[in-house]
Motif scaffolding. Sequence first.
Motif, short mmCIF file in Angstrom:
data_model
loop_
_atom_site.label_atom_id
_atom_site.label_comp_id
_atom_site.label_asym_id
_atom_site.label_seq_id
_atom_site.Cartn_x
_atom_site.Cartn_y
_atom_site.Cartn_z
N ARG A 156 23.99 0.20 30.96
CA ARG A 156 23.41 1.50 30.62
C ARG A 156 23.45 2.43 31.83
O ARG A 156 22.55 3.23 32.04
CB ARG A 156 21.98 1.29 30.14
CG ARG A 156 21.93 0.55 28.80
CD ARG A 156 20.51 0.11 28.46
NE ARG A 156 20.45 -0.43 27.11
CZ ARG A 156 19.40 -1.10 26.64
NH1 ARG A 156 18.33 -1.29 27.40
NH2 ARG A 156 19.41 -1.57 25.39
N PRO A 215 23.92 9.17 24.20
CA PRO A 215 23.38 8.38 23.08
C PRO A 215 23.79 6.91 23.24
O PRO A 215 24.94 6.63 23.55
CB PRO A 215 24.04 9.01 21.85
CG PRO A 215 25.27 9.66 22.35
CD PRO A 215 24.98 10.10 23.76
N SER A 216 22.85 6.03 23.04
CA SER A 216 23.12 4.61 23.31
C SER A 216 23.55 3.87 22.04
O SER A 216 23.23 4.28 20.93
CB SER A 216 21.86 3.95 23.90
OG SER A 216 20.80 4.04 22.96
N ARG A 270 16.79 -1.91 21.29
CA ARG A 270 16.87 -0.69 20.49
C ARG A 270 17.87 0.30 21.10
O ARG A 270 17.95 0.46 22.31
CB ARG A 270 15.48 -0.05 20.37
CG ARG A 270 15.45 1.13 19.40
CD ARG A 270 14.03 1.65 19.16
NE ARG A 270 13.23 0.69 18.41
CZ ARG A 270 12.14 0.09 18.89
NH1 ARG A 270 11.73 0.34 20.13
NH2 ARG A 270 11.46 -0.75 18.15
N ALA A 271 18.65 0.95 20.23
CA ALA A 271 19.61 1.95 20.68
C ALA A 271 19.69 3.04 19.61
O ALA A 271 19.07 2.93 18.55
CB ALA A 271 20.98 1.31 20.92
N ASP A 272 20.45 4.09 19.90
CA ASP A 272 20.52 5.20 18.94
C ASP A 272 21.35 4.85 17.72
O ASP A 272 21.12 5.37 16.64
CB ASP A 272 21.08 6.45 19.64
CG ASP A 272 20.14 6.95 20.73
OD1 ASP A 272 18.92 7.07 20.42
OD2 ASP A 272 20.59 7.15 21.86
N ILE A 273 22.33 3.97 17.90
CA ILE A 273 23.17 3.59 16.76
C ILE A 273 23.60 2.12 16.93
O ILE A 273 23.75 1.65 18.06
CB ILE A 273 24.41 4.51 16.63
CG1 ILE A 273 25.16 4.27 15.30
CG2 ILE A 273 25.39 4.29 17.80
CD1 ILE A 273 24.50 4.91 14.11
N ALA A 331 26.80 10.18 13.53
CA ALA A 331 27.57 9.05 14.06
C ALA A 331 28.63 8.59 13.07
O ALA A 331 29.73 8.16 13.46
CB ALA A 331 26.65 7.88 14.41
N MET A 389 17.35 1.14 13.29
CA MET A 389 18.68 1.67 13.59
C MET A 389 19.61 1.68 12.38
O MET A 389 19.63 0.76 11.59
CB MET A 389 19.34 0.79 14.67
CG MET A 389 18.68 0.88 16.03
SD MET A 389 19.21 -0.50 17.08
CE MET A 389 20.99 -0.24 17.04
#
Lengths: 460, 460
Positions: free
Chosen positions: A75, A80-81, A178-181, A381, A418
């Motif tokens: 990271r 966006p992660s 946890r991530a954005d997508i 996304a 997610m």
Amino acid sequence: MTKLDDVLSNIDANLDAALERLFAILRIKSISTDPAYKAECMANAEWHVADLKGIGFDAAVRPTPGHPMVVAHDRSVSGPSALFYGHYDVQPVDPLALWDRDPFDPSIQTMPDGAKIITGRGAADDKGQLMSFIEACRAWKAVSGKLPIPISILLEGEEESGGANLPGFLDAHAAELRADIGLICDTNMWDPETPAIQTMLRGLCGEEVIVHAADRDLHSGFYGSAAANPNRILARILSDLHDESGRVTLRGFYDGVPELPKTLREQWDSLNFSARSFLGAIGLSVPAGEKGRDALEMVWSRPTCEINGMGGGYQGAGFKTVIPATASAKVSFRLVFDQDPHAIRKAFREHVHARVPADCRVEFLEHGAGQAIRFPIEAPAFGKARDALTAEWGKPAVFIGGGGSIPVTHQLKQSLGMDVVLAGFGLEDDRIHSPNEKYNLKSFHKGIRSWARILEALSR
Amino acid sequence: MTKLDDVLSNIDANLDAALERLFAILRIKSISTDPAYKAECMANAEWHVADLKGIGFDAAVRPTPGHPMVVAHDRSVSGPSALFYGHYDVQPVDPLALWDRDPFDPSIQTMPDGAKIITGRGAADDKGQLMSFIEACRAWKAVSGKLPIPISILLEGEEESGGANLPGFLDAHAAELRADIGLICDTNMWDPETPAIQTMLRGLCGEEVIVHAADRDLHSGFYGSAAANPNRILARILSDLHDESGRVTLRGFYDGVPELPKTLREQWDSLNFSARSFLGAIGLSVPAGEKGRDALEMVWSRPTCEINGMGGGYQGAGFKTVIPATASAKVSFRLVFDQDPHAIRKAFREHVHARVPADCRVEFLEHGAGQAIRFPIEAPAFGKARDALTAEWGKPAVFIGGGGSIPVTHQLKQSLGMDVVLAGFGLEDDRIHSPNEKYNLKSFHKGIRSWARILEALSR
């Protein structure tokens, strides 16, 4: 030349090295359902940790009560992660005699049409697919020294054996993961030319039932008809799971199963799916499911019930006039929309109990439960990923349904909130879960390029 | 002292040597249904030839397209002649894990009630039983230098695997083998105190059915419901073999099946058969056959249909979401009175074909066919044998029915025109065809004495 072009060139130039890495893990017998391969599963996990560390990820083997997870993070950039999920475990290989070569001795073969394929258990499901993502990361790091977006990677070792430890692991490490997508590479193209993102997945409820009758095997001449035969009891249980119209008979089975929305129905109709060629490719011609439904509906949006295994009594060569003490079956239900796997497990057990005589007993083993899932295709996304795939393959990528269950997608939604982009490069003839599994070299090569493009697209 | 008394004393004095001979053949793995044991079957046949020559028989291994026969003659005396039939082959031993000791390492064990038993595969079925006859012959020769009557012995090596070569062998050697009466020792006592002669035997029709669907194993997530599942097709075929009342549904199945004659019905009622203890001994309590029939009728005089084995798909540990390419079952029908095994085979195949979808195919393997049989209990040989048994056991011998099929009895009648006295010393708890088969030492010892008496009685 843009940085993306450099990355794509790097991928093209290093394909042989990528194949060598894939072959190294295809040689590892990571069959998760059979305890005999426990050490091989661990070895496979450790291979990934070493590999990911080599690319610059902070990677570790993470124990579970079953086979371990691999978790890796890089990271070091902003943006966006994403959390990429794959599974390093594979299906059993029996019947071994039907393989053209050792399932754990991977090779490149050339098909009569000139296409090159990668052979071996796990070539497509999921080792070849997951490595397509990792190789894309490697190329980005090699060319630009960093990834386009912050990436975490989670590799599971129990996807093919119920995945019992995944939900607990996700819950326990939600903040870390946890991530954005979410990104997953464990699905198929629409056809060999058309990339696809799967936005609907069926759920799964797996059950094993063991019927116990007499306390020993019996001679059918002496005890036949007077003594309960568990084979006969089981045949009735299994036969009664479907009615004459092909519908599943369990109480409440179709609760939460609406007809397909009109827009999706129209999009699917436009795919010109051919039941004849779909079934023809495997030597069949008559859709076996619910009467009045077409085959695409059967495998994408209708719930099903399949007997994956059954056995009782003498199955060797010749004949043995025995009444066995037990008989057993493994049954799975593919679930859609809002069907509740736990309610269906309960209904199945009621169905069984109603058919077991008073002097016999029945035993159940649970083999996984996951609800069906649909993703919001209007979220950014999904559009970015579709455009990236379209650019790589030169043909518009399509949003599709799918028959297989990938329980992790539901768990990522539930535990981590997610959405998941399911982009995969498998083909219908990959024979996953069957003898002679393969993954097209083109899928692997353009799969790596596709992920390189998607990562770049997500960074914008 | 009569000569018979001397013979009986000789038997008592030489029991240990007789046991040593029995153990020698119990160590031979003569599993006829599995080609891996071909050499052991031959070794067993050769052992008998050497042994019978030692007693003075003219004995030889006689080849067949399968396992060989043993034929031996000693017709040096005059009087009514007998042909004794036995079989030297045994059932498979799986599941091996359920045996308390190696099935081919025979031993003498003492039960909690003090009874001594001979353990091992074949101890009862049929090695211990057939040797009880041969030991009786040995004792007669030892004491008086000759047999009481002319005797021929025929030992088969394929009784447990369909006996395909027996009818042809009997036809080809009818003149050599024909005798005034047949003798077989392959049946049970009525109870541990009461000797019995079985005068009714059910017939047998054995079938194996293999359902073929897709040309390979499939992933049930991708193909489930759309592709035919042979497990589901087979479950329906097997489940539909019986209706709700427990009757077999095949067309014409009950043709030639009358109600039991009143006299036999009364004799059987007088046996005070207890379904509760018959089923209780194997951990069951509810007769599973035709509603409205008692359990003795079910196993002696009613036809039955049993699924002896079935299997398809993944049966290992864990779960595999597969739709198999094939599934198969072994089904046997026990026949009574005038049922025609060939008509029943035909009806079974029609039943199957009617349930196989158009794009699947089905394959059949035949596993034996024999009609049911009844002997004339009023003929002199039956009365003499009954009296001899009564004298040995101190309790009146009974004429009974029986559940097992001994196809040779029908073939002896048909090919050689002979009636057969079926006198055996097995017990219900001998676990033949099951793990931990045994034969009571008392059965062996008094069985030898019984045959010594029967041979003497037949000479009068």
